[in-house]
Design a protein around this motif. Structure first.
Motif, mmCIF file in Angstrom:
data_model
loop_
_atom_site.group_PDB
_atom_site.id
_atom_site.type_symbol
_atom_site.label_atom_id
_atom_site.label_comp_id
_atom_site.label_asym_id
_atom_site.label_seq_id
_atom_site.Cartn_x
_atom_site.Cartn_y
_atom_site.Cartn_z
ATOM 1 N N ILE A 9 36.033 72.568 14.689
ATOM 2 C CA ILE A 9 36.041 71.110 14.745
ATOM 3 C C ILE A 9 35.797 70.591 16.059
ATOM 4 O O ILE A 9 36.261 71.008 17.148
ATOM 5 N N ILE A 10 34.802 69.670 16.063
ATOM 6 C CA ILE A 10 34.575 68.782 17.653
ATOM 7 C C ILE A 10 34.979 67.217 17.278
ATOM 8 O O ILE A 10 34.633 66.860 16.242
ATOM 9 N N LYS A 28 36.685 57.985 23.279
ATOM 10 C CA LYS A 28 35.773 57.201 24.028
ATOM 11 C C LYS A 28 35.290 58.071 25.302
ATOM 12 O O LYS A 28 34.626 58.089 26.124
ATOM 13 N N LYS A 29 36.497 59.064 25.582
ATOM 14 C CA LYS A 29 36.456 59.593 27.064
ATOM 15 C C LYS A 29 36.553 61.171 27.079
ATOM 16 O O LYS A 29 35.942 62.048 28.007
ATOM 17 N N GLN A 30 37.224 61.795 26.060
ATOM 18 C CA GLN A 30 37.371 63.381 26.028
ATOM 19 C C GLN A 30 36.796 63.845 24.907
ATOM 20 O O GLN A 30 36.460 63.129 24.003
ATOM 21 N N GLY A 36 35.863 71.355 27.534
ATOM 22 C CA GLY A 36 35.468 72.430 27.932
ATOM 23 C C GLY A 36 36.256 73.494 28.367
ATOM 24 O O GLY A 36 36.024 74.725 28.637
ATOM 25 N N GLU A 37 37.569 73.308 28.645
ATOM 26 C CA GLU A 37 38.650 74.011 28.995
ATOM 27 C C GLU A 37 39.465 74.475 27.947
ATOM 28 O O GLU A 37 40.190 73.737 27.421
#
Length: 246
Positions: free
Chosen positions: A102-103, A107-109, A126-127
């Protein structure tokens, strides 16, 4: 008649084999990039990201599914109590044991969830954030056990379009234990599995009466715990809210 049965059996075996085949890392990365490209367009519709966004995520979502021969794709939005879109997501899974990813974008992350049954690996921007094993134990990015979140067992469900009914066992809440304390209670998402896709935001909130916040905070979180809280809020609605296997 036997020939027809034989052909159907071969087709089913082929589909199971294709859906269960190992996908290369290159294939997976290309698929995820396509998901991100799609979500970047949907991000424009989202409400602003706030520090306490984890408090605002509810079990209300609108989605559509794409049933391909070898995979199932679900994409949609999660809403706030004010019926505003907070999260855009896409989910792809293959095989008989719910293996996929799942992605989800705020609005920011960006959140990425790699799941295989009840085991999940969490990433934020990405971490690596950590993982949840099948026993409900939480480990951080250094493989240190930091808590527990045991989801209630799934049971058969019975939601019709104009009727809401309980779809899970227990009382609809389970605790999130982190760093030696009960940080929050997580509300069990209703199962959208038998609800038709052609529903509106009004249907979800007014007719089905969904829209309950997922997270009930019990202690003050630190910055890392806030990421966990938002990750759990998203995953509960998107994954547990639409189980293929009851």
């Amino acid at each position: 008649m036997l020939i027809v049965i034989f052909i159907l059996a071969v087709m089913v075996a082929f589909i199971i084999k294709k859906s269960s085949q190992h996908k290369s890392q290159e294939f997976i990365e290309n698929e995820r990039q396509q998901m991100r490209d799609s979500l970047l367009k949907k991000r424009k519709k989202l409400s602003p990201h706030t520090a306490d966004l984890y408090k605002k995520v509810t079990d209300a979502m609108i989605f559509e599914t794409e049933d391909a021969v070898t995979y199932l794709k679900t994409s949609g939005f999660i809403y706030s109590e004010q019926q505003k879109p907070l999260i855009a997501f896409e989910r792809i899974e293959r095989g008989m044991y719910e293996k996929g990813h799942i992605i989800a974008f705020t609005k920011k992350q960006e959140f990425l969830f790699e799941f295989h049954g009840s085991e999940v690996i969490f990433y934020v921007d990405g971490e690596l954030l950590g993982r949840l094993d099948k026993k409900g134990q939480l480990a951080d990015s250094h493989e240190q056990i930091i808590g527990k979140a045991t989801h209630p067992l799934h049971t058969t469900f019975g939601i019709n379009f104009y009727k809401r009914s309980h779809t899970r066992t227990n009382e609809g809440l389970f605790p999130l234990i982190m760093n030696g304390r009960k940080l929050a209670s997580i509300s069990v998402a209703p199962n959208y599995g038998e609800i038709g896709q052609r529903i509106t935001v009004s249907d979800v909130f007014d007719t089905l009466e969904f829209g309950t916040p997922i997270i009930s905070l019990l202690d003050t979180p630190n910055a890392i715990e806030e990421k966990w809280l938002l990750a759990f809020a998203i995953f509960e609605t998107v994954f547990h809210g639409k189980k293929l296997i009851p």
